[in-house]
Design a protein around this motif. Structure first.
Motif, PDB file in Angstrom:
ATOM      1  N   LYS A  65      21.226  -5.288   4.553  1.00  7.71           N
ATOM      2  CA  LYS A  65      20.831  -6.568   3.974  1.00  7.71           C
ATOM      3  C   LYS A  65      19.769  -7.179   4.874  1.00  7.71           C
ATOM      4  O   LYS A  65      19.806  -7.008   6.097  1.00  7.71           O
ATOM      5  N   GLY A  66      18.803  -7.896   4.285  1.00  8.56           N
ATOM      6  CA  GLY A  66      17.825  -8.578   5.108  1.00  8.56           C
ATOM      7  C   GLY A  66      16.423  -8.460   4.567  1.00  8.56           C
ATOM      8  O   GLY A  66      16.203  -8.152   3.387  1.00  8.56           O
ATOM      9  N   CYS A  67      15.422  -8.670   5.448  1.00  4.52           N
ATOM     10  CA  CYS A  67      14.035  -8.739   5.018  1.00  4.52           C
ATOM     11  C   CYS A  67      13.121  -8.287   6.145  1.00  4.52           C
ATOM     12  O   CYS A  67      13.380  -8.564   7.321  1.00  4.52           O
ATOM     13  N   ILE A  68      12.055  -7.551   5.793  1.00 11.24           N
ATOM     14  CA  ILE A  68      10.981  -7.248   6.732  1.00 11.24           C
ATOM     15  C   ILE A  68       9.700  -7.834   6.159  1.00 11.24           C
ATOM     16  O   ILE A  68       9.481  -7.842   4.947  1.00 11.24           O
ATOM     17  N   ASP A  69       8.843  -8.317   7.049  1.00 15.40           N
ATOM     18  CA  ASP A  69       7.662  -9.050   6.586  1.00 15.40           C
ATOM     19  C   ASP A  69       6.528  -8.848   7.566  1.00 15.40           C
ATOM     20  O   ASP A  69       6.752  -8.799   8.795  1.00 15.40           O
ATOM     21  N   ASP A  70       5.299  -8.684   7.030  1.00 16.22           N
ATOM     22  CA  ASP A  70       4.107  -8.624   7.857  1.00 16.22           C
ATOM     23  C   ASP A  70       2.929  -9.121   7.035  1.00 16.22           C
ATOM     24  O   ASP A  70       2.732  -8.642   5.902  1.00 16.22           O
ATOM     25  N   PRO A  71       2.134 -10.034   7.552  1.00 19.06           N
ATOM     26  CA  PRO A  71       1.003 -10.558   6.775  1.00 19.06           C
ATOM     27  C   PRO A  71       0.007  -9.488   6.350  1.00 19.06           C
ATOM     28  O   PRO A  71      -0.659  -9.634   5.320  1.00 19.06           O
ATOM     29  N   ASP A  72      -0.091  -8.414   7.122  1.00 21.29           N
ATOM     30  CA  ASP A  72      -1.051  -7.354   6.801  1.00 21.29           C
ATOM     31  C   ASP A  72      -0.487  -6.305   5.843  1.00 21.29           C
ATOM     32  O   ASP A  72      -1.218  -5.419   5.403  1.00 21.29           O
ATOM     33  N   GLY A  73       0.810  -6.371   5.552  1.00 24.47           N
ATOM     34  CA  GLY A  73       1.441  -5.374   4.702  1.00 24.47           C
ATOM     35  C   GLY A  73       2.187  -4.327   5.504  1.00 24.47           C
ATOM     36  O   GLY A  73       1.899  -4.103   6.685  1.00 24.47           O
ATOM     37  N   ILE A  74       3.134  -3.685   4.872  1.00 22.61           N
ATOM     38  CA  ILE A  74       4.009  -2.718   5.542  1.00 22.61           C
ATOM     39  C   ILE A  74       3.728  -1.324   5.005  1.00 22.61           C
ATOM     40  O   ILE A  74       3.699  -1.096   3.795  1.00 22.61           O
ATOM     41  N   GLU A  75       3.520  -0.386   5.925  1.00 26.12           N
ATOM     42  CA  GLU A  75       3.201   0.988   5.556  1.00 26.12           C
ATOM     43  C   GLU A  75       4.469   1.847   5.412  1.00 26.12           C
ATOM     44  O   GLU A  75       4.589   2.644   4.498  1.00 26.12           O
ATOM     45  N   SER A  76       5.415   1.702   6.339  1.00 28.38           N
ATOM     46  CA  SER A  76       6.627   2.520   6.251  1.00 28.38           C
ATOM     47  C   SER A  76       7.768   1.842   6.986  1.00 28.38           C
ATOM     48  O   SER A  76       7.563   1.016   7.874  1.00 28.38           O
ATOM     49  N   LEU A  77       8.968   2.215   6.575  1.00 30.03           N
ATOM     50  CA  LEU A  77      10.211   1.755   7.188  1.00 30.03           C
ATOM     51  C   LEU A  77      11.059   2.975   7.468  1.00 30.03           C
ATOM     52  O   LEU A  77      11.327   3.772   6.559  1.00 30.03           O
ATOM     53  N   THR A  78      11.476   3.154   8.725  1.00 32.65           N
ATOM     54  CA  THR A  78      12.315   4.295   9.086  1.00 32.65           C
ATOM     55  C   THR A  78      13.629   3.800   9.662  1.00 32.65           C
ATOM     56  O   THR A  78      13.644   2.962  10.565  1.00 32.65           O
ATOM     57  N   ILE A  79      14.746   4.330   9.118  1.00 29.26           N
ATOM     58  CA  ILE A  79      16.082   3.986   9.598  1.00 29.26           C
ATOM     59  C   ILE A  79      16.530   5.090  10.549  1.00 29.26           C
ATOM     60  O   ILE A  79      16.534   6.267  10.188  1.00 29.26           O
ATOM     61  N   THR A 108      20.654  11.795  17.999  1.00 34.43           N
ATOM     62  CA  THR A 108      20.336  11.463  16.614  1.00 34.43           C
ATOM     63  C   THR A 108      21.054  12.453  15.709  1.00 34.43           C
ATOM     64  O   THR A 108      20.638  13.598  15.557  1.00 34.43           O
ATOM     65  N   TRP A 109      22.165  12.022  15.125  1.00 37.24           N
ATOM     66  CA  TRP A 109      22.931  12.907  14.239  1.00 37.24           C
ATOM     67  C   TRP A 109      22.210  13.098  12.914  1.00 37.24           C
ATOM     68  O   TRP A 109      22.346  14.111  12.250  1.00 37.24           O
ATOM     69  N   LEU A 110      21.479  12.087  12.470  1.00 38.30           N
ATOM     70  CA  LEU A 110      20.911  12.115  11.136  1.00 38.30           C
ATOM     71  C   LEU A 110      19.404  12.228  11.196  1.00 38.30           C
ATOM     72  O   LEU A 110      18.765  11.696  12.090  1.00 38.30           O
ATOM     73  N   GLN A 111      18.831  12.905  10.224  1.00 41.65           N
ATOM     74  CA  GLN A 111      17.394  12.889  10.104  1.00 41.65           C
ATOM     75  C   GLN A 111      16.954  11.471   9.768  1.00 41.65           C
ATOM     76  O   GLN A 111      17.534  10.829   8.903  1.00 41.65           O
ATOM     77  N   PRO A 112      15.932  10.942  10.469  1.00 41.90           N
ATOM     78  CA  PRO A 112      15.471   9.588  10.136  1.00 41.90           C
ATOM     79  C   PRO A 112      15.085   9.479   8.662  1.00 41.90           C
ATOM     80  O   PRO A 112      14.483  10.392   8.102  1.00 41.90           O
ATOM     81  N   TYR A 113      15.485   8.386   8.052  1.00 41.23           N
ATOM     82  CA  TYR A 113      15.264   8.175   6.631  1.00 41.23           C
ATOM     83  C   TYR A 113      14.090   7.216   6.482  1.00 41.23           C
ATOM     84  O   TYR A 113      14.150   6.074   6.938  1.00 41.23           O
ATOM     85  N   THR A 114      13.002   7.698   5.884  1.00 41.31           N
ATOM     86  CA  THR A 114      11.764   6.921   5.838  1.00 41.31           C
ATOM     87  C   THR A 114      11.432   6.523   4.410  1.00 41.31           C
ATOM     88  O   THR A 114      11.406   7.360   3.500  1.00 41.31           O
ATOM     89  N   LEU A 115      11.171   5.235   4.236  1.00 42.34           N
ATOM     90  CA  LEU A 115      10.573   4.720   3.005  1.00 42.34           C
ATOM     91  C   LEU A 115       9.104   4.463   3.306  1.00 42.34           C
ATOM     92  O   LEU A 115       8.762   3.797   4.279  1.00 42.34           O
ATOM     93  N   GLY A 116       8.217   5.007   2.486  1.00 42.01           N
ATOM     94  CA  GLY A 116       6.794   4.799   2.722  1.00 42.01           C
ATOM     95  C   GLY A 116       6.001   4.900   1.450  1.00 42.01           C
ATOM     96  O   GLY A 116       6.493   5.337   0.403  1.00 42.01           O
ATOM     97  N   LEU A 117       4.760   4.495   1.522  1.00 41.70           N
ATOM     98  CA  LEU A 117       3.887   4.575   0.364  1.00 41.70           C
ATOM     99  C   LEU A 117       3.610   6.035   0.031  1.00 41.70           C
ATOM    100  O   LEU A 117       3.333   6.840   0.913  1.00 41.70           O
TER     101      LEU A 117
END
Length: 594
Positions: free
Chosen positions: A390-404, A413-422
């Motif tokens: 839950k929550g929010c990420i914000d950047d005035p220039d825009g967001i390219e990717s988010l990796t958990i 690191t047990w898990l492969q990083p999970y990336t949301l991206g354009l």
């Protein structure tokens, strides 16, 4: 200066047919050695009598591809003429070549077996156990493994240290610590291969860094950790033939030292070191890191006891540098002056050797306006449940990717990083803005993360890595959470199971800590019985439960009374039947068969 390091001890078992791959000594044009004392120790510097003196004949056969492979065959033939120099052989063969990774590989038995060949095989064609095997190189015997008939020789080729293994020997003629010269007899061609093939010689090569995982022989499994250190034996033959080999002197060599597998250093985030340092004369236990400015002035310094700071250190001659992390210290942040990271080790003869890596700091004018505000839906999750954010990420220039990124208590690191991206299958475009007026924001309220192998039980930490459209990286705060067992019990649908009859077992799951319902599905899970020292495994199925209106998992099987006699039998219910790691036991106990 805060330096992070991992303290996980890795222990691997040896396989019976072995391999080679791995890297050359670090020599980036921007990476430098400095020795503060001239004396580097002694050592046998006798060069090779390149090519040997054999008049034997070796033809390419079996696993050696003859088409478009002439140079490799000639190198193998030169290798054979050196190690078989004390024999007259007229029907020798160059057998199986070295293959690894995702190449069109050579498999030991079949592609379905999956085991890759770790070296090169040469065969005399004799069966008398009288064929002498000489050393390919000058060097020192550092290991003997009688189970595989292996002699491991430490050598220096083109100023890079290697370990060369000679396998399937009988009547071994050398001892650990012996200095050997090229052609000196190590033992006799024999057969200690588990693949039941005729007597032959197997040669493999690897870097001394492999001592950091406490292995002296390579492993045939394609995903084995030892492949990181393996070397194609043919790749070093040109150096042996043209410039010879020597016994390593007491000089420090930094091998494959870089950040994050050769990637460029990124200030403001954690950059993980790779590689090792090797010195045949041994190290003192002191390891020092220094952050330097462009004039080589020391900005910060930390010193560690190698054995206490990093459990992967496994010998006096190898210092494992993996998992030390740099990039978030003050000197790397906005306006910092970091230019070099200096790594210094002290040898047993008091020589200090320093290796430098290029680093940098964030410029003060850089825009660091990304905000990350998030939490987890709870402080614990049940096994196989998705981890909800839950929550929010914000950047005035825009967001390219988010990796958990999720790590366990040992920082693994047990898990492969999970990336949301354009442009990815799961894209940031699928996430809504946090509010209409914040068009460059992304709401995390619909983000769920689940590992394909399920998160094993235990304690974890999670953080988010956000990259904006300018390429600037922001790491969130770290959140701790627990993964709990989701299985309440394993039950027989009609009471007690029947010996010599059909039986159906069903899995019940914990829900809201108190209530139970039939589990929806645990993929690749198994019910395992130990019966008269024999193992019986039942694979799960899924059926519609009409009484509950949901799907449930069950295990339906028939055992004869010979297979399962009446009486009490121990069982385990666990995930990942076909995986060796992780395998998570979710329930165990006793069933009494009537």
């Amino acid at each position: 200066m805060t330096i992070h390091f991992k303290t996980t001890l890795i222990t691997l078992t040896l396989a019976s047919l072995l391999t080679g791959c791995g890297g050359s000594e670090s020599n980036s044009e921007n990476d430098q050695y400095t020795e503060t004392v001239a004396d580097s120790g002694g050592g046998n510097t006798t060069t090779d009598n390149s090519g040997g003196g054999a008049t034997s004949t070796f033809s390419a056969a079996l696993g050696v591809a003859t088409a478009n492979n002439a140079s490799r065959i000639e190198s193998m033939r030169a290798m054979a003429n050196i190690v078989y120099a004390d024999n007259n052989i007229d029907n020798g063969t160059l057998n199986f070549d070295f293959k690894q990774g995702n190449e069109v590989g050579y498999y030991l038995t079949s592609e379905s077996d999956g085991s890759l060949h770790t070296g090169v095989d040469i065969q005399s064609g004799q069966s008398s156990n009288s064929i002498k095997i000489g050393s390919l190189v000058n060097g020192t015997v550092v290991d003997i493994n009688n189970e595989f008939g292996a002699v491991v020789v430490q050598t220096l080729i083109d100023d890079t240290p290697y370990h060369i293994s000679f396998l399937h020997l009988g009547n071994i003629q050398v001892d650990i610590g012996d200095e050997v010269t090229q052609g000196q007899i190590l033992g006799y061609e024999s057969n200690t291969s588990k693949y039941n093939i005729s007597q032959h010689l197997h040669i493999e090569a690897f870097t001394p860094c492999m001592e950091s995982i406490q292995n002296q022989l390579l492993d045939v499994k394609p995903d084995a950790t030892t492949w990181e250190f393996a070397v194609d034996p043919i790749s070093i033959m040109h150096g042996i033939l043209e410039r010879g080999s020597t016994t390593p002197s007491h000089k420090t060599h930094f091998l494959n030292v870089s950040f994050d597998e050769g990637k460029s250093f990124v200030p403001g985030v954690q950059n993980q070191l790779q590689g090792c340092a090797f010195n045949s004369g041994g190290f003192e236990e002191e390891l020092t890191f220094q952050i330097l400015d462009e004039d080589s002035a020391v900005l910060a310094s930390e010193t560690y006891n190698i054995k206490n700071a990093n459990n992967l250190f496994s010998s006096e001659t190898v210092a494992d540098l993996r998992d030390y992390k740099f990039g978030t210290e003050t000197e790397f942040l906005a306006g910092g002056n970091a230019s070099k990271l200096a790594i210094t080790l002290k040898q047993k003869n008091d020589t200090k050797t320093t290796y430098e890596l290029d680093v940098s700091s964030l410029p003060p004018e850089e825009d660091r306006s990304t905000s990350v505000d998030y939490e987890l839906a709870g402080n614990y999750f049940y096994f196989t449940d998705a981890i909800e954010l839950k929550g929010c990420i914000d950047d005035p220039d825009g967001i390219e990717s988010l990796t958990i990124k999720v790590k366990d208590e040992t920082n693994k690191t047990w898990l492969q990083p999970y990336t949301l991206g354009l442009g990815k299958e799961d894209t940031l475009d699928s996430l809504e803005a946090c509010s209409p007026e914040r068009e460059n924001s992304k709401s995390l309220d619909r983000v769920k993360f689940k590992s394909p192998y399920n998160v094993p039980l235990g304690s974890y930490s999670m953080y988010l890595e956000v990259v904006d459209t300018n390429g600037f990286i922001t790491d969130s705060e770290t959140i701790q959470f627990e993964v709990k067992n989701s299985v309440a019990s394993v039950e027989h649908t009609t009471g007690n199971p029947i010996a010599g009859g059909s039986n159906k077992f069903v899995i019940k799951r914990i829900e809201n800590d108190e209530q139970y319902h039939q589990i929806v599905n645990l993929p690749q899970s198994c019910l395992r019985f130990e019966i008269n020292e024999n193992i019986k495994i039942i694979y799960g199925n899924v059926e519609q439960a009409d009484d509950l209106g949901i799907y449930r998992q069950y295990f339906n099987t028939y055992f004869t009374t010979d297979q399962v006699p009446a009486g009490a039998h121990y069982y385990e219910f666990y995930s990942q039947c076909d995986q060796t790691d992780p395998k998570v036991v979710l329930s165990d106990g006793i069933f009494t068969f009537e």
